[in-house]
Design a protein around this motif. Structure first.
Motif, PDB file in Angstrom:
ATOM      1  N   GLU A   1     -52.720 -85.856  -8.504  1.00 34.90           N
ATOM      2  CA  GLU A   1     -53.130 -87.214  -8.431  1.00 34.90           C
ATOM      3  C   GLU A   1     -51.931 -88.062  -8.341  1.00 34.90           C
ATOM      4  N   ASP A   2     -50.902 -86.755  -7.501  1.00 34.28           N
ATOM      5  CA  ASP A   2     -49.517 -87.271  -7.269  1.00 34.28           C
ATOM      6  C   ASP A   2     -49.227 -87.038  -5.323  1.00 34.28           C
ATOM      7  N   GLU A   3     -49.106 -88.496  -5.133  1.00 33.48           N
ATOM      8  CA  GLU A   3     -48.619 -88.786  -3.686  1.00 33.48           C
ATOM      9  C   GLU A   3     -47.544 -88.663  -2.802  1.00 33.48           C
ATOM     10  N   GLU A   4     -46.971 -88.381  -2.116  1.00 36.21           N
ATOM     11  CA  GLU A   4     -45.316 -88.413  -1.063  1.00 36.21           C
ATOM     12  C   GLU A   4     -45.414 -89.031   0.077  1.00 36.21           C
ATOM     13  N   ILE A   5     -44.915 -89.952   0.228  1.00 35.50           N
ATOM     14  CA  ILE A   5     -44.492 -90.199   2.003  1.00 35.50           C
ATOM     15  C   ILE A   5     -43.604 -90.519   2.251  1.00 35.50           C
ATOM     16  N   LEU A   6     -43.429 -89.532   3.637  1.00 37.65           N
ATOM     17  CA  LEU A   6     -42.684 -89.328   4.457  1.00 37.65           C
ATOM     18  C   LEU A   6     -42.320 -90.267   5.362  1.00 37.65           C
ATOM     19  N   LYS A   7     -41.100 -90.889   5.935  1.00 34.04           N
ATOM     20  CA  LYS A   7     -41.074 -91.886   7.074  1.00 34.04           C
ATOM     21  C   LYS A   7     -40.078 -91.013   8.174  1.00 34.04           C
TER      22      LYS A   7
ATOM     23  N   THR B   1     -51.095 -85.577   5.615  1.00 35.33           N
ATOM     24  CA  THR B   1     -51.832 -85.934   6.451  1.00 35.33           C
ATOM     25  C   THR B   1     -51.095 -86.630   7.146  1.00 35.33           C
ATOM     26  N   LEU B   2     -51.113 -86.804   9.140  1.00 32.83           N
ATOM     27  CA  LEU B   2     -49.788 -87.165   9.463  1.00 32.83           C
ATOM     28  C   LEU B   2     -50.113 -88.130  10.416  1.00 32.83           C
ATOM     29  N   ASP B   3     -49.398 -89.602  10.720  1.00 32.91           N
ATOM     30  CA  ASP B   3     -50.465 -90.470  11.259  1.00 32.91           C
ATOM     31  C   ASP B   3     -49.007 -91.305  12.240  1.00 32.91           C
ATOM     32  N   ILE B   4     -49.325 -91.931  12.831  1.00 33.94           N
ATOM     33  CA  ILE B   4     -48.549 -91.782  13.830  1.00 33.94           C
ATOM     34  C   ILE B   4     -47.990 -93.672  14.132  1.00 33.94           C
ATOM     35  N   GLU B   5     -47.310 -94.425  13.296  1.00 31.10           N
ATOM     36  CA  GLU B   5     -46.418 -95.141  13.167  1.00 31.10           C
ATOM     37  C   GLU B   5     -45.416 -95.762  14.671  1.00 31.10           C
ATOM     38  N   ARG B   6     -45.025 -97.184  14.913  1.00 30.47           N
ATOM     39  CA  ARG B   6     -44.849 -97.282  16.275  1.00 30.47           C
ATOM     40  C   ARG B   6     -43.509 -96.522  16.726  1.00 30.47           C
ATOM     41  N   LYS B   7     -42.816 -96.228  16.005  1.00 37.37           N
ATOM     42  CA  LYS B   7     -41.318 -95.595  15.845  1.00 37.37           C
ATOM     43  C   LYS B   7     -41.152 -94.314  15.243  1.00 37.37           C
ATOM     44  N   ARG B   8     -42.390 -94.103  14.502  1.00 39.59           N
ATOM     45  CA  ARG B   8     -41.689 -93.155  13.259  1.00 39.59           C
ATOM     46  C   ARG B   8     -43.517 -92.143  12.881  1.00 39.59           C
ATOM     47  N   ILE B   9     -43.596 -91.358  12.772  1.00 40.38           N
ATOM     48  CA  ILE B   9     -44.353 -90.121  12.597  1.00 40.38           C
ATOM     49  C   ILE B   9     -44.653 -90.404  11.001  1.00 40.38           C
ATOM     50  N   ARG B  10     -45.407 -91.008   9.795  1.00 39.62           N
ATOM     51  CA  ARG B  10     -45.979 -91.088   8.766  1.00 39.62           C
ATOM     52  C   ARG B  10     -46.204 -89.309   8.407  1.00 39.62           C
TER      53      ARG B  10
END
Length: 60
Positions: A25-31, A9-18
């Motif tokens: 069950e595992d989840e990794e978040i990259l900004k 899943t990709l989300d747009i944050e203020r100045k980053r792509i999350r």
């Protein structure tokens, strides 16, 4: 046997792509900064193109 699902899943944050990568069950978040996201895009495009070309090769 149940197959584990993968999801990106990709989300747009203020100045980053999350990028959230879920695998079972595992989840990794990259900004990623915009430059990092562009570099990832280029690398993925090159890798996918290489993969497609290798599939067309026949090794005897």
């Amino acid at each position: 046997m149940e197959q584990e699902s993968r999801k990106i899943t990709l989300d747009i944050e203020r100045k980053r792509i999350r990028m959230i990568i879920s695998h079972g069950e595992d989840e990794e978040i990259l900004k990623l900064t915009l430059d990092e996201a562009r570099e990832l895009k280029e690398t993925l495009n090159i890798t996918i193109e290489d993969y497609m070309q290798r599939q067309n090769l026949r090794i005897d």
